[in-house]
Design an enzyme around this catalytic site. Structure first.
Site, PDB file in Angstrom:
ATOM      1  CB  SER A 138      -0.846  -0.065   1.311  1.00  0.00           C
ATOM      2  OG  SER A 138      -2.009   0.929   1.000  1.00  0.00           O
ATOM      3  CG  ASP A 239      -6.660  -2.609  -3.206  1.00  0.00           C
ATOM      4  OD1 ASP A 239      -7.046  -1.521  -2.688  1.00  0.00           O
ATOM      5  OD2 ASP A 239      -5.631  -2.834  -3.065  1.00  0.00           O
ATOM      6  CG  HIS A 269      -6.075  -2.377   0.563  1.00  0.00           C
ATOM      7  ND1 HIS A 269      -5.113  -1.744  -0.396  1.00  0.00           N
ATOM      8  CD2 HIS A 269      -5.562  -2.137   1.791  1.00  0.00           C
ATOM      9  CE1 HIS A 269      -4.118  -1.178   0.159  1.00  0.00           C
ATOM     10  NE2 HIS A 269      -4.468  -1.194   1.550  1.00  0.00           N
TER      11      HIS A 269
END
Length: 298
Positions: A138, A239, A269
């Site tokens: 991320s 995501d 995610h």
């Protein structure tokens, strides 16, 4: 003040709800040593995870996710233990400074300093300074990509590869298909990702008012993506950041870089690490460890 209070509240929620889920199931035989880097801005805490055996071992410098606002060494301890155990690499976890207290570019500055420290000191921990890769998920994937680009100029040849797990690569665009399809999550929502970006850039000493892109914040928009080390890039179908990763993989390939891209169907995610062991996590860990083995044995 409201932004800071919200950040603190989310940090506390993550610690209470996420990392405890599989803390007791992590690899207890991994040796963990604490260290730190002294900088002009204070100390940057590190954790060095060492696999059993004589070594010397290849090294993976890991930058945690959390929108540049949340996450720390404790939250990512299970994942780093698992990575160390499965990959047979030393893992160096970095606790970079977080926004809003420390806005952009504090995080990429700290991440580059951690890479430099690793290169100069990892031999003392049984690591190979000529076999270092970077990784992150991320926002940590963003920082890994940015660190690789920074290192190309100031630490040429040090980064041998990068593992980018659903990385943030560009400033949010609500019109992006993956932002539309996954606006309400699961896990990461469009609204939360927009807040992360706004918090990260707020009061940045390097940005003009209203500026949302910078070479050390939005690597997708860079034109100089050539001559980068091999990349493993993993995304999740469900995501908002799916297209960030897919587009960056395509751009890297267009610049003749070696890229292995994997889209995990039906995954959301955070499936790597933060949701605890599951089929998607285990598959990704196998892919990462296999890729690292091939990278360092080439």
């Amino acid at each position: 003040m409201k932004t800071k209070l919200k950040a603190v509240a989310i940090r506390n929620l993550v610690k209470a709800d996420t990392w405890i889920r599989w803390l007791g199931k992590t690899a207890k035989h991994i040796a963990v040593r604490s260290s730190s880097i002294e900088t002009a801005h204070g100390l940057i805490p590190l954790r060095v995870y060492q696999p059993p055996g004589e070594g010397p071992f290849p090294v993976l410098v890991y930058y945690h996710g959390g929108g540049w606002v949340i996450g720390d060494l404790d939250v990512y301890d299970p994942l780093c233990r698992d990575l160390c155990d499965r990959s047979d690499c030393i893992v160096v976890a970095v606790e970079y400074r977080l926004a809003p207290e420390y806005p952009f570019p504090a995080a990429p500055e700290d991440c580059l300093a951690a890479l430099k420290w690793t290169y100069e000191h990892i031999a003392q921990y049984g690591g190979l300074p000529n076999a270092i890769a970077v990784a992150g998920d991320s926002a940590g994937g963003n920082l890994a990509a940015v660190t690789t680009l920074q290192a190309r100029e100031c630490l040429p040849g040090v980064v041998k590869g990068q593992v980018l797990i659903y990385p943030v690569t560009d400033h949010y665009d609500p019109g992006t298909l993956s932002y539309i399809e996954n606006a309400n999550g699961p896990v990461l929502t469009r609204k939360l990702m927009m807040w992360f970006w706004d918090t990260y850039l707020l009061n940045s000493p390097q940005l003009e008012p209203g500026q949302t892109r910078h070479p050390r914040a939005t690597p997708l928009m860079r034109s100089d993506l050539d001559s980068l080390p091999p990349t493993l890039l993993i995304t999740a179908e469900r995501d908002p950041l799916r297209d960030d990763g897919a587009n960056f993989a395509a751009r890297l390939s267009q610049h003749d870089n070696n890229v292995q891209y994997s889209l995990y169907a039906a995954a959301s995610h955070g499936f790597v690490g933060l949701q605890g062991p599951n089929d998607h996590h285990n598959k990704a860990m196998s892919e990462i460890s296999d890729w690292l083995t091939a990278l360092f044995s080439a």
